[in-house]
Design a protein around this motif. Structure first.
Motif, PDB file in Angstrom:
ATOM      1  N   GLU A   9      19.960 -36.266  93.749  1.00  0.00           N
ATOM      2  CA  GLU A   9      20.920 -35.768  92.219  1.00  0.00           C
ATOM      3  C   GLU A   9      22.376 -35.995  91.487  1.00  0.00           C
ATOM      4  O   GLU A   9      21.374 -35.499  90.470  1.00  0.00           O
ATOM      5  CB  GLU A   9      21.532 -34.288  93.288  1.00  0.00           C
ATOM      6  CG  GLU A   9      21.061 -33.614  94.263  1.00  0.00           C
ATOM      7  CD  GLU A   9      22.241 -33.111  95.527  1.00  0.00           C
ATOM      8  OE1 GLU A   9      23.426 -33.618  95.727  1.00  0.00           O
ATOM      9  OE2 GLU A   9      21.919 -32.163  96.354  1.00  0.00           O
ATOM     10  N   LEU A  13      20.775 -35.452  87.117  1.00  0.00           N
ATOM     11  CA  LEU A  13      22.087 -34.909  87.097  1.00  0.00           C
ATOM     12  C   LEU A  13      22.213 -35.995  85.207  1.00  0.00           C
ATOM     13  O   LEU A  13      22.610 -36.150  84.029  1.00  0.00           O
ATOM     14  CB  LEU A  13      23.101 -34.314  87.096  1.00  0.00           C
ATOM     15  CG  LEU A  13      23.920 -33.044  87.348  1.00  0.00           C
ATOM     16  CD1 LEU A  13      25.270 -33.552  88.418  1.00  0.00           C
ATOM     17  CD2 LEU A  13      23.994 -32.920  86.547  1.00  0.00           C
ATOM     18  N   GLU A  16      19.194 -35.318  82.859  1.00  0.00           N
ATOM     19  CA  GLU A  16      19.057 -34.040  82.144  1.00  0.00           C
ATOM     20  C   GLU A  16      20.602 -33.178  81.892  1.00  0.00           C
ATOM     21  O   GLU A  16      20.611 -31.833  81.608  1.00  0.00           O
ATOM     22  CB  GLU A  16      18.132 -33.243  83.023  1.00  0.00           C
ATOM     23  CG  GLU A  16      17.138 -34.084  83.259  1.00  0.00           C
ATOM     24  CD  GLU A  16      16.281 -33.527  84.690  1.00  0.00           C
ATOM     25  OE1 GLU A  16      17.358 -31.602  85.042  1.00  0.00           O
ATOM     26  OE2 GLU A  16      15.033 -33.582  85.039  1.00  0.00           O
ATOM     27  N   TRP A  17      21.087 -34.089  81.736  1.00  0.00           N
ATOM     28  CA  TRP A  17      22.570 -33.003  81.927  1.00  0.00           C
ATOM     29  C   TRP A  17      22.660 -32.795  80.056  1.00  0.00           C
ATOM     30  O   TRP A  17      23.235 -31.010  79.729  1.00  0.00           O
ATOM     31  CB  TRP A  17      24.267 -33.805  82.110  1.00  0.00           C
ATOM     32  CG  TRP A  17      24.387 -35.212  80.911  1.00  0.00           C
ATOM     33  CD1 TRP A  17      24.047 -37.025  80.336  1.00  0.00           C
ATOM     34  CD2 TRP A  17      25.119 -35.272  79.727  1.00  0.00           C
ATOM     35  NE1 TRP A  17      24.008 -37.103  79.742  1.00  0.00           N
ATOM     36  CE2 TRP A  17      24.810 -35.847  78.814  1.00  0.00           C
ATOM     37  CE3 TRP A  17      25.708 -33.997  78.879  1.00  0.00           C
ATOM     38  CZ2 TRP A  17      25.070 -36.286  77.453  1.00  0.00           C
ATOM     39  CZ3 TRP A  17      25.971 -34.476  78.005  1.00  0.00           C
ATOM     40  CH2 TRP A  17      26.469 -35.671  77.182  1.00  0.00           C
ATOM     41  N   LEU A  20      20.999 -29.651  80.554  1.00  0.00           N
ATOM     42  CA  LEU A  20      22.199 -28.631  80.982  1.00  0.00           C
ATOM     43  C   LEU A  20      22.510 -27.876  80.076  1.00  0.00           C
ATOM     44  O   LEU A  20      23.367 -26.526  80.318  1.00  0.00           O
ATOM     45  CB  LEU A  20      22.373 -29.007  82.818  1.00  0.00           C
ATOM     46  CG  LEU A  20      22.950 -28.457  83.004  1.00  0.00           C
ATOM     47  CD1 LEU A  20      21.866 -27.062  83.986  1.00  0.00           C
ATOM     48  CD2 LEU A  20      23.969 -28.772  84.173  1.00  0.00           C
ATOM     49  N   ALA A  21      23.181 -28.389  79.310  1.00  0.00           N
ATOM     50  CA  ALA A  21      24.852 -28.765  78.385  1.00  0.00           C
ATOM     51  C   ALA A  21      23.884 -27.590  77.389  1.00  0.00           C
ATOM     52  O   ALA A  21      24.985 -25.854  76.971  1.00  0.00           O
ATOM     53  CB  ALA A  21      25.056 -29.199  78.341  1.00  0.00           C
ATOM     54  N   ALA A  23      21.369 -25.687  78.119  1.00  0.00           N
ATOM     55  CA  ALA A  23      20.919 -23.657  78.431  1.00  0.00           C
ATOM     56  C   ALA A  23      22.260 -23.893  79.431  1.00  0.00           C
ATOM     57  O   ALA A  23      22.431 -22.029  78.075  1.00  0.00           O
ATOM     58  CB  ALA A  23      19.948 -24.211  79.050  1.00  0.00           C
ATOM     59  N   GLY A  24      23.661 -23.949  78.736  1.00  0.00           N
ATOM     60  CA  GLY A  24      24.883 -23.166  79.779  1.00  0.00           C
ATOM     61  C   GLY A  24      25.107 -22.443  78.633  1.00  0.00           C
ATOM     62  O   GLY A  24      25.750 -21.378  78.453  1.00  0.00           O
ATOM     63  N   MET A 173      27.234 -23.539  83.840  1.00  0.00           N
ATOM     64  CA  MET A 173      26.401 -24.760  83.869  1.00  0.00           C
ATOM     65  C   MET A 173      26.334 -26.069  82.905  1.00  0.00           C
ATOM     66  O   MET A 173      26.753 -27.201  83.360  1.00  0.00           O
ATOM     67  CB  MET A 173      25.251 -24.181  82.967  1.00  0.00           C
ATOM     68  CG  MET A 173      24.175 -23.605  84.389  1.00  0.00           C
ATOM     69  SD  MET A 173      23.806 -21.967  83.189  1.00  0.00           S
ATOM     70  CE  MET A 173      22.353 -23.501  82.770  1.00  0.00           C
ATOM     71  N   ALA A 177      27.367 -29.666  83.872  1.00  0.00           N
ATOM     72  CA  ALA A 177      26.495 -30.308  83.084  1.00  0.00           C
ATOM     73  C   ALA A 177      27.329 -31.889  82.467  1.00  0.00           C
ATOM     74  O   ALA A 177      26.612 -33.173  82.649  1.00  0.00           O
ATOM     75  CB  ALA A 177      25.557 -30.427  81.902  1.00  0.00           C
TER      76      ALA A 177
END
Length: 197
Positions: A9, A13, A16-17, A20-21, A23-24, A173, A177
């Motif tokens: 995990e 992260l 791919e942070w 994710l940031a 997308a959030g 999200m 991230a």
């Protein structure tokens, strides 16, 4: 949680942070737009719920026909018909669907208030009891205010609720991230091992 799972995990992260940031951030912006246009969002939500009801009713009905002869088939067909008819009604007249969704929001808030008051009473003198009771009181006040303003409030309630949900989801999200980004700087490899190992 095992060390392998935690490391997997953490590595996901770390790499791919940024995605994710982003997308959030996009979801949070969509939430702001939805809150800015609550009527449009509410009508769009009504169309989505109506479509899902029709699709769900058709799938449910086809399964009931495929398993005819089992006990309860007639009830399954009746439920499928109600679902399809409810979905069609929402698609044909989204304003009525919006009114119905608003009533569901009010009912949810009343139920939430009852559950939280009950939980607070069961907690006795435990810590956090006041916060749960306050949350129940807030739900009750919101439900009463929305009911007092019904049906005029139906124009904005559902859209605002959907927008707020999107906004909070997007922010959470982004927070996750950036927490993962910090892991890349805070985690140091054990002595004698390279970071990529």
């Amino acid at each position: 949680m095992s060390t392998v799972t935690a490391n997997t995990e953490t590595n996901a992260l770390e790499t791919e942070w940024k995605m994710l940031a982003v997308a959030g951030g996009i979801i949070a912006i969509l939430g702001i737009l939805a809150m800015g246009l609550p009527f449009v969002t509410g009508v769009a939500t009504t169309y989505l719920v109506g479509s899902l009801l029709v699709l769900g009713g058709l799938v449910h009905g086809s399964r009931a026909v495929a398993t005819r002869g089992e006990s309860g088939t007639l009830w399954q067909l009746a439920l499928a018909a109600v679902s399809v008819l409810g979905g069609i009604a929402a698609l044909v007249n989204p304003i009525v669907g919006l009114l119905t969704l608003t009533l569901l929001v009010i009912a949810y808030l009343f139920a939430d208030a009852v559950v939280e008051f009950g939980a607070a009473l069961r907690m006795g003198r435990e810590s956090g009891r006041g916060w749960i009771a306050a949350s129940g009181a807030l739900s009750l006040v919101l439900a009463v205010l929305l009911l007092a303003g019904f049906p005029a409030d139906a124009v904005w309630v559902v859209g605002l609720a959907v927008g707020a949900n999107l906004f909070v989801t997007g922010l959470s999200m982004v927070a996750v991230a950036y927490g993962g980004r910090r892991l890349t700087h805070d985690v140091t490899p054990p002595t004698g091992e390279s970071r990529s190992a």
